[in-house]
Design a protein around this motif. Structure first.
Motif, mmCIF file in Angstrom:
data_model
loop_
_atom_site.group_PDB
_atom_site.id
_atom_site.type_symbol
_atom_site.label_atom_id
_atom_site.label_comp_id
_atom_site.label_asym_id
_atom_site.label_seq_id
_atom_site.Cartn_x
_atom_site.Cartn_y
_atom_site.Cartn_z
ATOM 1 N N THR A 261 0.826 -1.209 0.000
ATOM 2 C CA THR A 261 0.000 0.000 0.000
ATOM 3 C C THR A 261 0.858 1.255 0.000
ATOM 4 O O THR A 261 0.402 2.322 -0.414
ATOM 5 C CB THR A 261 -0.941 0.001 1.223
ATOM 6 N N VAL A 262 2.096 1.126 0.446
ATOM 7 C CA VAL A 262 3.026 2.255 0.395
ATOM 8 C C VAL A 262 3.628 2.396 -1.005
ATOM 9 O O VAL A 262 3.725 3.503 -1.547
ATOM 10 C CB VAL A 262 4.165 2.078 1.427
ATOM 11 N N THR A 263 3.987 1.279 -1.614
ATOM 12 C CA THR A 263 4.795 1.323 -2.838
ATOM 13 C C THR A 263 3.997 1.388 -4.142
ATOM 14 O O THR A 263 4.384 2.094 -5.073
ATOM 15 C CB THR A 263 5.727 0.106 -2.887
ATOM 16 N N LEU A 264 2.892 0.631 -4.248
ATOM 17 C CA LEU A 264 2.138 0.596 -5.503
ATOM 18 C C LEU A 264 1.541 1.963 -5.862
ATOM 19 O O LEU A 264 1.740 2.448 -6.985
ATOM 20 C CB LEU A 264 1.045 -0.472 -5.437
ATOM 21 N N VAL A 306 -9.673 0.593 8.274
ATOM 22 C CA VAL A 306 -10.215 1.063 6.994
ATOM 23 C C VAL A 306 -9.642 2.433 6.624
ATOM 24 O O VAL A 306 -9.134 2.644 5.517
ATOM 25 C CB VAL A 306 -11.757 1.124 7.037
ATOM 26 N N ILE A 307 -9.730 3.388 7.556
ATOM 27 C CA ILE A 307 -9.230 4.741 7.288
ATOM 28 C C ILE A 307 -7.716 4.715 7.091
ATOM 29 O O ILE A 307 -7.165 5.462 6.268
ATOM 30 C CB ILE A 307 -9.618 5.706 8.423
ATOM 31 N N PHE A 308 -7.024 3.829 7.813
ATOM 32 C CA PHE A 308 -5.575 3.701 7.662
ATOM 33 C C PHE A 308 -5.208 3.355 6.230
ATOM 34 O O PHE A 308 -4.360 4.011 5.613
ATOM 35 C CB PHE A 308 -5.038 2.638 8.616
ATOM 36 N N PHE A 309 -5.846 2.357 5.653
ATOM 37 C CA PHE A 309 -5.504 1.931 4.301
ATOM 38 C C PHE A 309 -5.935 2.953 3.247
ATOM 39 O O PHE A 309 -5.239 3.155 2.246
ATOM 40 C CB PHE A 309 -6.112 0.560 3.998
ATOM 41 N N LEU A 315 -1.904 8.942 0.408
ATOM 42 C CA LEU A 315 -0.642 9.585 0.751
ATOM 43 C C LEU A 315 0.491 9.067 -0.124
ATOM 44 O O LEU A 315 1.316 9.849 -0.622
ATOM 45 C CB LEU A 315 -0.314 9.340 2.224
ATOM 46 N N SER A 316 0.542 7.762 -0.342
ATOM 47 C CA SER A 316 1.599 7.169 -1.151
ATOM 48 C C SER A 316 1.550 7.685 -2.588
ATOM 49 O O SER A 316 2.588 7.953 -3.206
ATOM 50 C CB SER A 316 1.480 5.639 -1.138
ATOM 51 N N PHE A 317 0.341 7.827 -3.133
ATOM 52 C CA PHE A 317 0.175 8.376 -4.483
ATOM 53 C C PHE A 317 0.697 9.810 -4.533
ATOM 54 O O PHE A 317 1.418 10.196 -5.466
ATOM 55 C CB PHE A 317 -1.300 8.339 -4.889
#
Length: 400
Positions: A261-264, A306-309, A315-317
């Protein structure tokens, strides 16, 4: 005269060198959950493994940043692949924290050489009319590799499809295959080797094109800040997985899921903004990064899956988009011989800066709770996004 097909093959080879490097560096992150249990590692020891990797990167970027200027892009990448082979060997049947840290340190050397040579090579050999692909690959290629490595290791090991040792053995074989591809690729920076030239490039120097210093400062702040917050997940994704899910049986898969979820989205963000105006886009991206990042860290302090993901994905995008735009500003108008210096020193600053949070967690605030760490990162995000936003406004004003 280089043909389009030859140039495309070279771009693919150099891009694979970038992507595979970060596949290699991310596989130990997913497997850290297993080593944590087998070697009884604490949070501080986990942070030290990240510091070992950062240290190798810093040493490499400081002294080997311009290696390709002395021996060419091709030979420099081949040197990096030798480091890949050695570092990967340390992770096979790893039974001691020392071997883990040694492998991560040499892996950092490997990554540093790739940063200065393969990333510059990708920029040099980008297909005609799509030059932005080279810049995007320098940012998003790393994220793509991190995503693939964490996904392969997480799913494969968690479901007993493959062992960690076998994964590293397969990577050793791929490294040999990639070395053949590199040998068949076209050199973009032809240079005559001499010991004098080699010793000259080994001396740390910092040189930017005229008028780029202020833009470098802005880009460096953005890279330091962004890498600082994402390095938190490199070291502690396994701890976050246990905190969020409280499931020790699937911790490897859940660790990989979080890092995925951080990298993709990071890779997607880097490619998505390739054709946008970087100055205008950063005025929107920086404030959004602070708001979304703050909410994300609050969901770690006060767990809400849920909110975390959702916020971590967004954020990662935004981070991937911001880094790509900052590098685009910095490389605009640069010559082929200047790119290794620019990219390497930017990544050097990013590694030095991003090591700060792990250093504080691993050596100073060893007993800090996740709540305290989370609020500290909220302050970190505010600081770097505000500085980049202000500098971008100032530098974009018409000169009188």
């Amino acid at each position: 005269m280089k043909t389009k097909s030859t140039n495309l093959f070279t771009f693919i080879s150099s891009s694979l060198a970038v992507i595979s490097c970060f596949i290699a560096t991310s596989m130990p992150i997913s497997l850290m959950a297993i080593w944590t249990k087998e070697l009884n590692m604490s949070s501080a020891q986990l942070a030290v493994t990240m510091l070992s990797y950062f240290s190798g990167c810093i040493v490499s970027l400081l002294f080997l940043a311009k290696l390709s200027n002395a021996i060419g892009r091709k030979k420099a990448v081949l040197c990096a692949l030798v480091c890949a082979f050695i570092s990967t060997s340390f992770f096979i049947d790893c039974t001691d924290v020392f071997y883990l840290n040694a492998g991560r340190f040499i892996q950092g050397i490997y990554c540093g050489i790739i940063t200065g040579s393969a990333m510059s090579w990708a920029v040099d050999s980008a297909p005609s009319g799509k030059e932005w692909l080279g810049t995007a690959m320098s940012v998003a290629g790393a994220s793509l590799g991190l995503m693939l490595g964490s996904l392969i290791a997480g799913i494969g090991v968690n479901f007993n499809l493959i062992t960690g040792d076998r994964l590293f053995e397969i990577f050793l074989g791929f490294t040999l295959f990639l070395a053949i591809m590199i040998c068949l690729s076209k050199e973009s920076l032809k240079t005559e080797f001499s010991l004098k030239k080699l010793f000259t490039v080994l001396i740390p120097t910092f040189k930017l094109p005229r008028g780029k210093f202020a833009f470098f400062i802005m880009a460096a702040i953005g890279y330091i800040g962004s890498w600082g917050q994402t390095s938190f997940f490199q070291a502690l994704s396994s701890k976050i997985a246990l905190l969020m899910f409280n499931d020790e049986n699937n911790v490897v898969l859940l660790t990989a899921l979080i890092y995925l979820t951080v990298t993709l989205p990071n890779a997607a963000g880097g490619f998505a903004v390739g054709g946008l105006n970087p100055v205008k886009s950063l005025k929107i991206i920086m404030p959004l990064t602070f708001v979304i990042g703050s909410i994300m860290f609050l969901t770690i302090a006060f767990p809400h899956i849920v909110i975390f993901f959702i916020t971590l994905t967004t954020l990662s995008f935004l981070i991937g988009a911001g880094l790509s735009l900052l590098l685009k500003i910095l490389l605009t108008g640069s010559a082929v011989t200047e790119r290794a210096d620019i990219i390497s020193f930017l990544y050097f600053m990013a590694y030095v800066g991003s090591a700060i949070p792990n250093l504080l967690i691993g050596k100073v605030f060893t007993n800090a709770s996740f709540i305290q760490i989370s609020f500290g990162f909220i302050g970190w995000i505010f600081l770097y996004t505000a500085l980049v936003f202000i500098l971008n406004l100032y530098l974009s004003k018409p000169k009188r």
